[in-house]
Design a protein around this motif. Structure first.
Motif, mmCIF file in Angstrom:
data_model
loop_
_atom_site.group_PDB
_atom_site.id
_atom_site.type_symbol
_atom_site.label_atom_id
_atom_site.label_comp_id
_atom_site.label_asym_id
_atom_site.label_seq_id
_atom_site.Cartn_x
_atom_site.Cartn_y
_atom_site.Cartn_z
ATOM 1 N N LEU A 43 4.213 4.788 -5.950
ATOM 2 C CA LEU A 43 5.319 4.876 -6.893
ATOM 3 C C LEU A 43 5.954 3.518 -7.171
ATOM 4 C CD1 LEU A 43 7.091 8.083 -5.480
ATOM 5 C CD2 LEU A 43 5.553 7.916 -7.462
ATOM 6 N N LEU A 44 5.537 2.503 -6.404
ATOM 7 C CA LEU A 44 6.118 1.175 -6.554
ATOM 8 C C LEU A 44 5.181 0.234 -7.295
ATOM 9 C CD1 LEU A 44 7.722 0.535 -3.039
ATOM 10 C CD2 LEU A 44 8.789 1.453 -5.087
ATOM 11 N N ASP A 45 5.761 -0.599 -8.121
ATOM 12 C CA ASP A 45 5.026 -1.657 -8.812
ATOM 13 C C ASP A 45 5.474 -2.979 -8.195
ATOM 14 O OD1 ASP A 45 3.843 -3.480 -10.440
ATOM 15 O OD2 ASP A 45 4.772 -2.787 -12.302
ATOM 16 N N ALA A 46 4.575 -3.598 -7.417
ATOM 17 C CA ALA A 46 4.931 -4.820 -6.697
ATOM 18 C C ALA A 46 5.428 -5.911 -7.636
ATOM 19 C CB ALA A 46 3.724 -5.320 -5.900
ATOM 20 N N SER A 47 4.830 -5.992 -8.813
ATOM 21 C CA SER A 47 5.218 -7.054 -9.745
ATOM 22 C C SER A 47 6.666 -6.910 -10.206
ATOM 23 C CB SER A 47 4.286 -7.055 -10.966
ATOM 24 O OG SER A 47 4.384 -5.823 -11.678
ATOM 25 N N ARG A 48 7.167 -5.674 -10.246
ATOM 26 C CA ARG A 48 8.553 -5.447 -10.665
ATOM 27 C C ARG A 48 9.530 -6.023 -9.633
ATOM 28 N NH1 ARG A 48 11.334 -2.483 -14.281
ATOM 29 N NH2 ARG A 48 13.397 -1.718 -13.696
ATOM 30 N N PHE A 49 9.151 -5.934 -8.370
ATOM 31 C CA PHE A 49 10.018 -6.448 -7.305
ATOM 32 C C PHE A 49 9.943 -7.972 -7.210
ATOM 33 C CE2 PHE A 49 9.790 -2.028 -6.126
ATOM 34 C CZ PHE A 49 11.025 -1.769 -5.556
ATOM 35 N N GLU A 50 8.779 -8.510 -7.507
ATOM 36 C CA GLU A 50 8.597 -9.961 -7.382
ATOM 37 C C GLU A 50 9.503 -10.755 -8.319
ATOM 38 O OE1 GLU A 50 4.441 -10.195 -8.053
ATOM 39 O OE2 GLU A 50 3.910 -10.077 -5.918
ATOM 40 N N ILE A 51 9.906 -10.146 -9.416
ATOM 41 C CA ILE A 51 10.735 -10.877 -10.384
ATOM 42 C C ILE A 51 12.238 -10.678 -10.144
ATOM 43 C CG2 ILE A 51 8.940 -10.765 -12.160
ATOM 44 C CD1 ILE A 51 10.543 -8.521 -13.496
ATOM 45 N N LEU A 52 12.584 -9.829 -9.157
ATOM 46 C CA LEU A 52 13.995 -9.611 -8.872
ATOM 47 C C LEU A 52 14.608 -10.857 -8.237
ATOM 48 C CD1 LEU A 52 14.021 -5.950 -7.465
ATOM 49 C CD2 LEU A 52 14.771 -6.720 -9.724
ATOM 50 N N PRO A 53 15.839 -11.200 -8.563
ATOM 51 C CA PRO A 53 16.498 -12.381 -7.990
ATOM 52 C C PRO A 53 16.569 -12.297 -6.464
ATOM 53 C CG PRO A 53 17.748 -11.554 -9.851
ATOM 54 C CD PRO A 53 16.697 -10.529 -9.566
ATOM 55 N N GLY A 54 16.230 -13.393 -5.812
ATOM 56 C CA GLY A 54 16.319 -13.473 -4.362
ATOM 57 C C GLY A 54 15.068 -13.060 -3.610
ATOM 58 N N VAL A 55 14.077 -12.503 -4.322
ATOM 59 C CA VAL A 55 12.846 -12.051 -3.657
ATOM 60 C C VAL A 55 11.890 -13.231 -3.466
ATOM 61 C CG1 VAL A 55 10.795 -10.592 -3.859
ATOM 62 C CG2 VAL A 55 13.049 -9.702 -4.524
ATOM 63 N N GLU A 56 11.444 -13.417 -2.225
ATOM 64 C CA GLU A 56 10.491 -14.485 -1.916
ATOM 65 C C GLU A 56 9.066 -14.021 -2.190
ATOM 66 O OE1 GLU A 56 8.890 -18.043 -0.704
ATOM 67 O OE2 GLU A 56 11.040 -17.642 -0.777
ATOM 68 N N ARG A 57 8.709 -12.866 -1.659
ATOM 69 C CA ARG A 57 7.365 -12.333 -1.883
ATOM 70 C C ARG A 57 7.359 -10.840 -1.560
ATOM 71 N NH1 ARG A 57 7.185 -15.090 2.928
ATOM 72 N NH2 ARG A 57 6.523 -13.914 4.765
ATOM 73 N N VAL A 58 6.336 -10.160 -2.068
ATOM 74 C CA VAL A 58 6.164 -8.730 -1.825
ATOM 75 C C VAL A 58 4.826 -8.532 -1.112
ATOM 76 C CG1 VAL A 58 5.939 -6.439 -2.864
ATOM 77 C CG2 VAL A 58 7.499 -8.128 -3.867
ATOM 78 N N THR A 59 4.873 -7.855 0.025
ATOM 79 C CA THR A 59 3.662 -7.630 0.818
ATOM 80 C C THR A 59 3.493 -6.140 1.061
ATOM 81 O OG1 THR A 59 3.978 -9.733 1.962
ATOM 82 C CG2 THR A 59 2.478 -8.150 2.994
ATOM 83 N N ARG A 60 2.285 -5.642 0.839
ATOM 84 C CA ARG A 60 2.002 -4.230 1.082
ATOM 85 C C ARG A 60 1.515 -4.067 2.522
ATOM 86 N NH1 ARG A 60 1.342 0.154 -2.313
ATOM 87 N NH2 ARG A 60 1.523 -1.208 -4.115
ATOM 88 N N ILE A 61 2.255 -3.296 3.319
ATOM 89 C CA ILE A 61 1.880 -3.053 4.717
ATOM 90 C C ILE A 61 1.043 -1.783 4.770
ATOM 91 C CG2 ILE A 61 2.754 -2.615 7.053
ATOM 92 C CD1 ILE A 61 5.314 -4.078 6.240
ATOM 93 N N MET A 62 -0.209 -1.937 5.152
ATOM 94 C CA MET A 62 -1.121 -0.803 5.118
ATOM 95 C C MET A 62 -1.083 0.039 6.395
ATOM 96 S SD MET A 62 -2.083 -1.173 2.138
ATOM 97 C CE MET A 62 -3.213 0.220 2.089
ATOM 98 N N LYS A 63 -0.436 -0.482 7.453
ATOM 99 C CA LYS A 63 -0.357 0.285 8.695
ATOM 100 C C LYS A 63 0.502 1.525 8.476
ATOM 101 C CE LYS A 63 -0.678 -3.940 11.423
ATOM 102 N NZ LYS A 63 0.071 -4.938 12.229
ATOM 103 N N GLN A 64 0.129 2.605 9.158
ATOM 104 C CA GLN A 64 0.897 3.840 9.030
ATOM 105 C C GLN A 64 2.264 3.705 9.688
ATOM 106 O OE1 GLN A 64 -2.337 6.449 10.619
ATOM 107 N NE2 GLN A 64 -1.872 7.694 8.832
ATOM 108 N N TYR A 65 2.330 2.936 10.768
ATOM 109 C CA TYR A 65 3.616 2.718 11.440
ATOM 110 C C TYR A 65 4.266 1.485 10.803
ATOM 111 C CZ TYR A 65 0.240 -0.114 14.103
ATOM 112 O OH TYR A 65 -0.784 -0.959 14.466
ATOM 113 N N LYS A 66 5.213 1.726 9.934
ATOM 114 C CA LYS A 66 5.808 0.647 9.148
ATOM 115 C C LYS A 66 7.105 0.122 9.761
ATOM 116 C CE LYS A 66 3.846 2.571 4.909
ATOM 117 N NZ LYS A 66 2.574 1.906 5.159
ATOM 118 N N ILE A 67 7.968 1.024 10.200
ATOM 119 C CA ILE A 67 9.264 0.597 10.722
ATOM 120 C C ILE A 67 9.099 -0.110 12.058
ATOM 121 C CG2 ILE A 67 11.583 1.326 11.390
ATOM 122 C CD1 ILE A 67 11.215 3.772 9.619
ATOM 123 N N VAL A 68 8.207 0.386 12.914
ATOM 124 C CA VAL A 68 8.048 -0.203 14.246
ATOM 125 C C VAL A 68 7.088 -1.393 14.236
ATOM 126 C CG1 VAL A 68 8.507 2.046 15.292
ATOM 127 C CG2 VAL A 68 6.138 1.285 15.020
#
Length: 334
Positions: A43-68
């Protein structure tokens, strides 16, 4: 986010994540702010986040355990237990009886734990036992004995929760750290419930659990909002019968690489014999463990539960001295 990112810019990213139907996890380090988006990544478009002010980079985490995952908090987390840090430079030894038996026994144990230099105390009020005829613990009365003894020496307490119906009672007795035992590592309903409380959780590894299964079990807790999770390696079941369980020392550096959360070791349940505990505890500290969960008893031969693996006060004091030397050798302190 960039080093210069403002709180307003961080909130703008959070709002964008929520607008797409996902939830956020904001990790604030000493310098960087990392924002995790949990949910359906399609549901997310990485390119949309990359242009937001203050964003350094967008990385997709493929691991199922994301928070930990350490990806969300590269510096590592330090969990505070009534002001005592778990994680970081200082190593904590949590000691006490396998089971709470009597008030005098607990009073003696608390005094001995404090005298040995330990900063936290363990004790089992509710005991999962292999045999239905073995001592199952004193229950609520045991919580009272444990807290009364530990508070006299300002020791935070660690005790095991087995039944989700007892969670409110644990909160009422203000248990400092709730332990989820090996047999309940994949009791997902229980994990979800402790994920909703503001208490540190020790999550023991299941008897035959893989590292991935263990991490995913922790993710259940974190997904509920409680990120104060401590992994505890306590030995796994293999073909070997010469000792109780096989302490997986390899799991310590692997977990430290995969997760930002603290990792402790229970050498008592791994070896099953008091004479094995010092060697296993020393190996754990040398391998990078953030703490130890050690069984001790004022009079080990008279212990109602796991007498063979309980250290005496003298043995605990001697072990602490050895561990201080090892901790110093690896750049840490006890």
């Amino acid at each position: 986010m960039k080093l210069s990112a403002t709180d307003t810019q961080v909130q703008a990213v959070v709002n964008e994540i929520r607008a797409r139907g996902l939830t956020e996890h904001v990790s604030r380090g000493s310098e960087l702010v990392i924002i995790g988006a949990m949910g359906d990544e399609d549901l997310l478009d990485a390119s949309r986040f990359e242009i937001l002010p203050g964003v350094e980079r967008v990385t997709r985490i493929m691991k199922q355990y994301k928070i930990v995952s350490r990806d969300t908090h590269p510096a590592g987390s330090v969990i505070s237990v009534r002001g005592i840090p778990l994680g970081g430079k200082q190593i904590q030894v949590i000691a006490g009886p396998c089971s709470v038996e009597t008030q005098p026994q607990m009073a003696d144990a608390a005094a001995m734990v404090a005298a040995a230099g330990c900063r936290m105390m363990r004790g089992g009020a509710f005991k999962p036992r292999t045999s239905p005829y073995a001592f199952q613990g004193l229950g609520v009365q045991g919580l009272d004995y444990l807290q009364t003894a530990a508070r006299a020496h300002n020791l935070p307490v660690v005790t095991e929760l087995m039944d989700v119906r007892m969670l409110d009672t644990f909160m009422e007795y203000d248990v400092d750290v709730i332990q989820i035992g090996a047999r309940n590592m994949q009791n997902f309903d229980l994990l979800k419930e402790v994920g909703r409380v503001n208490k540190p959780i020790i999550l023991k590894r299941g008897l035959s659990a893989t590292i991935n299964e263990w991490l995913m079990a922790a993710e259940y807790i974190a997904a509920g909002g409680n990120h104060n999770i401590i992994f505890c390696e306590r030995g796994i079941r293999t073909f070997e019968t010469a000792y109780r369980n096989v302490l997986d020392v390899t799991a310590i550096p692997v977990l430290k690489r995969e997760t930002h959360l603290p990792v402790i070791v229970d050498p008592s349940h791994a070896g099953g014999k008091a004479w094995m505990v010092p060697a296993l505890a020393q190996a754990a500290v040398a391998a990078g463990a953030d703490g130890l969960l050690v069984e001790m008893h004022p009079n080990p031969p008279e212990a109602w539960c796991d007498a063979d693996q309980a250290l005496s006060a003298e043995q605990l004091t001697s072990l602490m001295a050895t561990l201080r030397a090892i901790a110093s050798a690896v750049g840490r302190e006890l």
